[in-house]
Write a protein that holds these residues in place. Sequence first.
Motif, PDB file in Angstrom:
ATOM      1  N   ASP A  90       0.749  -1.255  -0.007  1.00  0.00           N
ATOM      2  CA  ASP A  90       0.110   0.027   0.061  1.00  0.00           C
ATOM      3  C   ASP A  90       1.000   1.268   0.072  1.00  0.00           C
ATOM      4  O   ASP A  90       0.661   2.246  -0.907  1.00  0.00           O
ATOM      5  N   SER A  91       1.880   1.316   0.829  1.00  0.00           N
ATOM      6  CA  SER A  91       2.510   2.520   0.950  1.00  0.00           C
ATOM      7  C   SER A  91       3.817   2.652   0.247  1.00  0.00           C
ATOM      8  O   SER A  91       4.509   3.668  -0.194  1.00  0.00           O
ATOM      9  N   GLY A  92       4.303   1.257  -0.152  1.00  0.00           N
ATOM     10  CA  GLY A  92       5.550   1.419  -1.071  1.00  0.00           C
ATOM     11  C   GLY A  92       6.908   1.624  -0.030  1.00  0.00           C
ATOM     12  O   GLY A  92       7.926   1.751  -0.737  1.00  0.00           O
ATOM     13  N   ARG A  93       6.809   1.271   1.177  1.00  0.00           N
ATOM     14  CA  ARG A  93       7.782   1.584   2.067  1.00  0.00           C
ATOM     15  C   ARG A  93       8.452   0.029   2.115  1.00  0.00           C
ATOM     16  O   ARG A  93       7.771  -0.825   2.286  1.00  0.00           O
ATOM     17  N   LEU A  94       9.768   0.092   2.379  1.00  0.00           N
ATOM     18  CA  LEU A  94      10.587  -1.169   2.281  1.00  0.00           C
ATOM     19  C   LEU A  94      11.228  -1.405   3.714  1.00  0.00           C
ATOM     20  O   LEU A  94      11.654  -0.406   4.363  1.00  0.00           O
ATOM     21  N   THR A  95      10.974  -2.538   4.239  1.00  0.00           N
ATOM     22  CA  THR A  95      11.585  -2.866   5.593  1.00  0.00           C
ATOM     23  C   THR A  95      12.781  -4.051   5.299  1.00  0.00           C
ATOM     24  O   THR A  95      12.417  -4.882   4.394  1.00  0.00           O
ATOM     25  N   THR A  96      13.782  -3.955   6.151  1.00  0.00           N
ATOM     26  CA  THR A  96      14.796  -4.870   5.820  1.00  0.00           C
ATOM     27  C   THR A  96      14.983  -5.910   7.148  1.00  0.00           C
ATOM     28  O   THR A  96      14.438  -5.329   8.366  1.00  0.00           O
ATOM     29  N   SER A  97      15.413  -6.769   7.162  1.00  0.00           N
ATOM     30  CA  SER A  97      15.775  -7.725   8.228  1.00  0.00           C
ATOM     31  C   SER A  97      17.158  -8.535   8.032  1.00  0.00           C
ATOM     32  O   SER A  97      17.605  -9.068   6.980  1.00  0.00           O
ATOM     33  N   GLU A  98      17.868  -8.297   8.786  1.00  0.00           N
ATOM     34  CA  GLU A  98      19.457  -8.569   8.897  1.00  0.00           C
ATOM     35  C   GLU A  98      19.307 -10.123   9.250  1.00  0.00           C
ATOM     36  O   GLU A  98      18.863 -10.574   9.909  1.00  0.00           O
ATOM     37  N   LEU A  99      20.593 -10.612   8.300  1.00  0.00           N
ATOM     38  CA  LEU A  99      20.507 -12.087   8.336  1.00  0.00           C
ATOM     39  C   LEU A  99      21.937 -12.117   8.369  1.00  0.00           C
ATOM     40  O   LEU A  99      22.787 -11.863   7.444  1.00  0.00           O
ATOM     41  N   SER A 100      22.604 -13.148   9.334  1.00  0.00           N
ATOM     42  CA  SER A 100      24.136 -13.613   9.320  1.00  0.00           C
ATOM     43  C   SER A 100      24.150 -15.112   9.351  1.00  0.00           C
ATOM     44  O   SER A 100      23.322 -15.658   9.455  1.00  0.00           O
ATOM     45  N   LEU A 187       8.889   6.108  -2.295  1.00  0.00           N
ATOM     46  CA  LEU A 187       9.760   5.390  -3.335  1.00  0.00           C
ATOM     47  C   LEU A 187      11.127   5.610  -3.451  1.00  0.00           C
ATOM     48  O   LEU A 187      11.971   4.573  -3.466  1.00  0.00           O
ATOM     49  N   ARG A 188      11.393   6.877  -3.451  1.00  0.00           N
ATOM     50  CA  ARG A 188      12.801   7.223  -3.384  1.00  0.00           C
ATOM     51  C   ARG A 188      13.508   6.751  -2.232  1.00  0.00           C
ATOM     52  O   ARG A 188      14.578   6.087  -2.239  1.00  0.00           O
TER      53      ARG A 188
END
Length: 321
Positions: A90-100, A187-188
Amino acid sequence: MPRTRRYRHGVLEAEGFPVGDVADHLGDRDVTVWVDLCGPSPDELARLAEELGLHELAVEDALHPHERPKLDRYDTHCFLSAYAVRLDADSGRLTTSELSAFLTPRALVTVRADDGFDVDALTARWDSSPRLARSGVGFLAHGLLDAVVDGHFEAVQALDDHIEHLEDLIFADHPDDREVQRRGLALRRSLVTLRRVVLPMREVVNGLMRHDVVDTTMMPYYQDVYDHVLRATEWTESLRETVATIRETQLNIQGNRLNLIMKKVTGWAAVIAVPTAITGFYGQNVPYPGADQPWGFWVSTAAILGVSGGLYALFKRRDWL
């Protein structure tokens, strides 16, 4: 809860055994082990690191978030850091999840900061290619990287769809400039974040391809992942340029609309100025022909309408109105 698996000659023999038994399983040279820890405590990871001989700097990097995607080589193992991504539709926001991940000759240990990475999808990916499991850690690491890179690719594709929708909003008959600007900035930001996690993956995959953990059987599959990383990187760069172009286009369209409005306002002001000038001039008690006669009123009215109509027709023919 930790998740574990044990492979012997590429065949899955057991899963869900205690993490404390990992060292016992690795006593068999034909066994490959996978251990997954989600949000482990420092003590828990330290015990496992002691059993597997993991370097203290790698353990420290796994416990502290916000590491750059990278591949570090140590004497007995490699340390890999990457990010899984999710895009809000809906919002176009990106979330990240760190993985090692720690890659030893016969064990893969994954450490996740949260549940953002779908481990069930990863195990399903492994189970779908049992014939490659004989490659041991190289097979497990490929499935991990392939899942992460596929998530990057899906995010890029979804962002591309959002940008196409944003282009449609710009050229709408009655665009909401505030909404377009808000979505464009969101988006940017997402593209900037995505670029930070996608671009370094080229070095990560390329480094693993030169490591002994990847045998000749898995090399074509790693090359395929590397090609996907390159495509995702190029696509991300292209979308960043597209978003910047959209912003410039929006400003140009707003400038053109303003010029068009000013042109029409100026034309109407010129048309209105004629009757204003005529009535203003004779409003100074200056007599005009037929000032005291009814026909004089109609003649002056006709003159005002005629001159104003002539100006309107002239401006309309020249597309000034």
